[in-house]
Design a protein around this motif. Structure first.
Motif, PDB file in Angstrom:
ATOM      1  N   MET A  73       0.902  -1.248   0.043  1.00 21.39           N
ATOM      2  CA  MET A  73      -0.006   0.107  -0.082  1.00 21.39           C
ATOM      3  C   MET A  73       0.997   1.395   0.012  1.00 21.39           C
ATOM      4  O   MET A  73       1.953   1.287   0.590  1.00 21.39           O
ATOM      5  N   HIS A  74       0.445   2.375  -0.773  1.00 18.62           N
ATOM      6  CA  HIS A  74       0.864   3.638  -0.500  1.00 18.62           C
ATOM      7  C   HIS A  74       0.044   4.718   0.241  1.00 18.62           C
ATOM      8  O   HIS A  74      -1.018   4.681   0.017  1.00 18.62           O
ATOM      9  N   LEU A  75       0.854   5.557   0.968  1.00 20.73           N
ATOM     10  CA  LEU A  75       0.180   6.710   1.459  1.00 20.73           C
ATOM     11  C   LEU A  75       1.105   7.819   1.168  1.00 20.73           C
ATOM     12  O   LEU A  75       2.234   7.892   0.944  1.00 20.73           O
ATOM     13  N   ALA A  76       0.117   8.904   0.732  1.00 22.59           N
ATOM     14  CA  ALA A  76       1.007  10.306   0.309  1.00 22.59           C
ATOM     15  C   ALA A  76       0.046  11.392   0.682  1.00 22.59           C
ATOM     16  O   ALA A  76      -1.324  11.123   1.129  1.00 22.59           O
ATOM     17  N   GLY A  77       0.466  12.747   0.778  1.00 20.22           N
ATOM     18  CA  GLY A  77      -0.433  13.687   0.918  1.00 20.22           C
ATOM     19  C   GLY A  77      -0.744  14.155  -0.522  1.00 20.22           C
ATOM     20  O   GLY A  77      -0.123  14.045  -1.390  1.00 20.22           O
ATOM     21  N   HIS A  78      -1.954  15.098  -0.365  1.00 17.02           N
ATOM     22  CA  HIS A  78      -2.444  15.716  -1.685  1.00 17.02           C
ATOM     23  C   HIS A  78      -2.850  17.135  -1.447  1.00 17.02           C
ATOM     24  O   HIS A  78      -2.690  17.558  -0.267  1.00 17.02           O
ATOM     25  N   GLN A  79      -3.116  17.846  -2.605  1.00 16.82           N
ATOM     26  CA  GLN A  79      -3.661  19.243  -2.459  1.00 16.82           C
ATOM     27  C   GLN A  79      -5.004  19.311  -2.909  1.00 16.82           C
ATOM     28  O   GLN A  79      -5.300  18.939  -4.099  1.00 16.82           O
ATOM     29  N   ASN A  80      -6.003  19.763  -1.981  1.00 20.39           N
ATOM     30  CA  ASN A  80      -7.133  19.885  -2.317  1.00 20.39           C
ATOM     31  C   ASN A  80      -7.515  21.375  -2.660  1.00 20.39           C
ATOM     32  O   ASN A  80      -7.152  22.351  -2.035  1.00 20.39           O
ATOM     33  N   CYS A  81      -7.797  21.523  -4.036  1.00 25.85           N
ATOM     34  CA  CYS A  81      -8.031  22.700  -4.627  1.00 25.85           C
ATOM     35  C   CYS A  81      -9.500  23.095  -4.817  1.00 25.85           C
ATOM     36  O   CYS A  81      -9.872  24.148  -5.504  1.00 25.85           O
ATOM     37  N   GLY A  82     -10.403  22.418  -3.993  1.00 21.47           N
ATOM     38  CA  GLY A  82     -11.849  22.901  -3.945  1.00 21.47           C
ATOM     39  C   GLY A  82     -12.615  22.181  -4.669  1.00 21.47           C
ATOM     40  O   GLY A  82     -13.344  21.267  -4.281  1.00 21.47           O
ATOM     41  N   ASN A  83     -12.391  22.369  -5.950  1.00 23.79           N
ATOM     42  CA  ASN A  83     -13.600  21.379  -7.076  1.00 23.79           C
ATOM     43  C   ASN A  83     -12.589  20.333  -7.482  1.00 23.79           C
ATOM     44  O   ASN A  83     -13.328  19.553  -8.306  1.00 23.79           O
ATOM     45  N   TYR A  84     -11.616  20.121  -7.045  1.00 26.92           N
ATOM     46  CA  TYR A  84     -10.633  18.944  -7.594  1.00 26.92           C
ATOM     47  C   TYR A  84      -9.495  18.779  -6.698  1.00 26.92           C
ATOM     48  O   TYR A  84      -9.268  19.682  -5.972  1.00 26.92           O
ATOM     49  N   ILE A  85      -8.907  17.505  -6.429  1.00 27.79           N
ATOM     50  CA  ILE A  85      -7.813  17.167  -5.610  1.00 27.79           C
ATOM     51  C   ILE A  85      -6.515  16.879  -6.860  1.00 27.79           C
ATOM     52  O   ILE A  85      -6.825  15.922  -7.644  1.00 27.79           O
ATOM     53  N   ILE A  86      -5.429  17.262  -6.433  1.00 26.25           N
ATOM     54  CA  ILE A  86      -4.355  16.864  -7.093  1.00 26.25           C
ATOM     55  C   ILE A  86      -3.196  16.064  -6.146  1.00 26.25           C
ATOM     56  O   ILE A  86      -3.090  16.394  -5.058  1.00 26.25           O
ATOM     57  N   ASP A  87      -2.850  15.054  -6.818  1.00 24.79           N
ATOM     58  CA  ASP A  87      -1.938  13.929  -6.156  1.00 24.79           C
ATOM     59  C   ASP A  87      -0.357  14.536  -6.033  1.00 24.79           C
ATOM     60  O   ASP A  87       0.292  14.329  -6.865  1.00 24.79           O
ATOM     61  N   THR A  88      -0.157  15.396  -4.928  1.00 23.48           N
ATOM     62  CA  THR A  88       1.059  16.157  -5.116  1.00 23.48           C
ATOM     63  C   THR A  88       2.267  15.600  -4.450  1.00 23.48           C
ATOM     64  O   THR A  88       3.384  15.842  -4.514  1.00 23.48           O
ATOM     65  N   HIS A  89       1.992  14.612  -3.255  1.00 24.41           N
ATOM     66  CA  HIS A  89       2.983  14.123  -2.516  1.00 24.41           C
ATOM     67  C   HIS A  89       3.704  15.136  -2.021  1.00 24.41           C
ATOM     68  O   HIS A  89       5.192  14.906  -1.759  1.00 24.41           O
ATOM     69  N   ASP A  90       3.342  16.134  -1.428  1.00 23.31           N
ATOM     70  CA  ASP A  90       4.083  17.411  -1.098  1.00 23.31           C
ATOM     71  C   ASP A  90       3.993  17.621   0.556  1.00 23.31           C
ATOM     72  O   ASP A  90       4.253  18.904   0.731  1.00 23.31           O
ATOM     73  N   ARG A  91       3.009  16.871   1.205  1.00 26.96           N
ATOM     74  CA  ARG A  91       2.590  17.155   2.597  1.00 26.96           C
ATOM     75  C   ARG A  91       2.075  16.010   3.455  1.00 26.96           C
ATOM     76  O   ARG A  91       2.176  15.019   2.685  1.00 26.96           O
ATOM     77  N   GLU A  92       1.768  16.266   4.498  1.00 32.41           N
ATOM     78  CA  GLU A  92       1.351  15.236   5.579  1.00 32.41           C
ATOM     79  C   GLU A  92       0.141  14.607   4.880  1.00 32.41           C
ATOM     80  O   GLU A  92      -0.601  15.062   3.996  1.00 32.41           O
ATOM     81  N   VAL A  93      -0.255  13.433   5.274  1.00 35.05           N
ATOM     82  CA  VAL A  93      -1.384  12.562   4.656  1.00 35.05           C
ATOM     83  C   VAL A  93      -2.649  13.087   5.395  1.00 35.05           C
ATOM     84  O   VAL A  93      -2.830  13.372   6.606  1.00 35.05           O
ATOM     85  N   ASN A  94      -3.437  13.418   4.442  1.00 30.79           N
ATOM     86  CA  ASN A  94      -4.890  13.732   4.814  1.00 30.79           C
ATOM     87  C   ASN A  94      -5.739  13.179   6.090  1.00 30.79           C
ATOM     88  O   ASN A  94      -5.647  11.617   6.036  1.00 30.79           O
ATOM     89  N   SER A  95      -6.332  13.519   6.994  1.00 28.72           N
ATOM     90  CA  SER A  95      -6.773  12.900   7.874  1.00 28.72           C
ATOM     91  C   SER A  95      -8.132  11.698   7.342  1.00 28.72           C
ATOM     92  O   SER A  95      -8.140  10.540   7.883  1.00 28.72           O
ATOM     93  N   GLN A  96      -8.647  12.136   6.251  1.00 29.70           N
ATOM     94  CA  GLN A  96      -9.443  11.309   5.776  1.00 29.70           C
ATOM     95  C   GLN A  96      -8.948   9.994   4.917  1.00 29.70           C
ATOM     96  O   GLN A  96      -9.370   8.903   4.752  1.00 29.70           O
ATOM     97  N   VAL A  97      -7.615  10.369   4.416  1.00 30.00           N
ATOM     98  CA  VAL A  97      -7.048   9.155   3.887  1.00 30.00           C
ATOM     99  C   VAL A  97      -6.351   8.413   4.769  1.00 30.00           C
ATOM    100  O   VAL A  97      -6.486   7.014   4.804  1.00 30.00           O
ATOM    101  N   TRP A  98      -6.206   8.696   5.971  1.00 37.39           N
ATOM    102  CA  TRP A  98      -5.775   7.973   6.900  1.00 37.39           C
ATOM    103  C   TRP A  98      -6.912   6.885   7.513  1.00 37.39           C
ATOM    104  O   TRP A  98      -6.775   5.785   7.753  1.00 37.39           O
ATOM    105  N   LYS A  99      -8.296   7.495   7.569  1.00 36.78           N
ATOM    106  CA  LYS A  99      -9.305   6.503   7.826  1.00 36.78           C
ATOM    107  C   LYS A  99      -9.737   5.556   6.760  1.00 36.78           C
ATOM    108  O   LYS A  99     -10.001   4.453   7.202  1.00 36.78           O
ATOM    109  N   LEU A 100      -9.510   6.079   5.859  1.00 41.76           N
ATOM    110  CA  LEU A 100      -9.517   5.093   4.282  1.00 41.76           C
ATOM    111  C   LEU A 100      -8.478   3.920   4.469  1.00 41.76           C
ATOM    112  O   LEU A 100      -8.665   2.718   4.269  1.00 41.76           O
ATOM    113  N   PHE A 101      -7.173   4.286   4.810  1.00 46.77           N
ATOM    114  CA  PHE A 101      -6.347   3.355   4.961  1.00 46.77           C
ATOM    115  C   PHE A 101      -6.528   2.342   6.041  1.00 46.77           C
ATOM    116  O   PHE A 101      -6.381   1.303   5.856  1.00 46.77           O
TER     117      PHE A 101
END
Length: 304
Positions: free
Chosen positions: A207-235
């Protein structure tokens, strides 16, 4: 029968980044394993290759590619595969992985992980190419779900069903990128929990974990920050279903000091505990506090 292709559970690992070479060699940090980007080392016989050899003597290593282009209509690049196989012979990785995508056409590499329509024709095409790659490499290929930003009108299979059939037909394994599931579910309006429940859990090798950038209407998979709390729960949901998978944290932009990087990986331990927190569908709504400034149009077009 071992349904994970006889591959080991390596534990908790980090993506190997050049900024951390000296720290790793000098400090021998307590990391279970490292994942390397294959293309960063395949054609290098200088210092990077030497550093990788030293690290591979101390830690298990996995090779993760970004240019196999398994979904392209171009013929498979056997010069690329030859270099990949040579590096694998030298490093002895636990496995080799790449993405369910195409990266170019007419011999031109876009250096992007581009989506493909998910239907019976593309499934047959991808399966045929995976078989060829596995025969050449003489080992199973581990295939990752990419992040996507648009869906095709001629797609007839949900991605999780495509992945299930693909593994059954080819014997390949899955690299489940949990962040990519979340990003794609938001951008393409599907339920990430249904995705996690629908994949073949006994084929999830990593499995991979990574951070992303939420731009409001879309999300970009940027790998440039901490893992989002909702991604942790999905994990957490994913790990309860595929608890023998090796876990890897990616961080490719704004790369922090090694200890910060490692600390983010270690957060996964609490979510691997089934008693830590429940997962319900509504937790995957948008978290307005994490919305970033929208990217410029050039940057968005790069991903579309």
């Amino acid at each position: 029968m071992d349904t994970r292709l006889g591959l080991p559970n390596l534990g908790l690992g980090l993506g190997l980044r050049s900024q951390h070479f000296e720290h790793i060699l000098e400090k021998n940090p307590a990391v279970d394993w490292f994942e390397v980007i294959s293309e960063n080392f395949m054609d290098s016989h200088g210092r990077p290759r030497y550093i990788l050899q030293q690290i591979a003597e101390k830690y298990p290593v996995v090779m993760h590619g970004v240019s196999l282009s398994i979904g392209s209509t171009d013929p498979l690049n056997f010069d690329y595969l030859k270099s990949l196989k040579q590096l694998a012979a030298e490093v002895q990785p636990a496995w080799i992985s790449d993405h369910l995508c195409w990266t170019g056409v007419l011999t031109t590499n876009s250096h992007d992980l581009l989506p493909l329509p998910l239907n019976e024709d593309s499934l047959k095409h991808v399966c045929n190419r995976i078989r060829q790659v596995q025969d050449y490499l003489e080992r199973p290929l581990i295939v990752e779900n990419p992040s996507t930003y648009a869906a095709f009108n001629n797609s007839t299979l949900p991605e999780w069903e495509f992945l299930r059939i693909m593994t059954e037909e080819t014997g390949c394994g899955l690299l489940l990128d949990v962040n990519n599931v979340y990003v794609s579910s938001f951008n393409n309006d599907f339920d990430p929990v249904e995705y996690i429940n629908g994949i073949p859990h006994n084929k999830v090798v990593q499995m991979h974990l990574a951070g992303h950038q939420n731009c409001g209407n879309y999300i970009i998979d940027t790998h440039d920050r901490e893992v989002n709390s909702q991604v942790w729960k999905l994990f957490q949901q994913a790990y309860q279903l595929a608890d023998q998978a090796s876990i890897l944290l990616e961080w490719d932009g704004n790369i922090p000091a090694f200890d910060v990087y490692h600390s983010e990986l270690l957060k996964s331990k609490q979510y691997m505990d089934a008693a830590f927190v429940g997962v319900e569908k509504e937790v995957f709504s948008i978290d307005k506090e994490q919305v970033s400034n929208p990217l410029n149009l050039f940057a968005v077009d790069k991903f579309l």
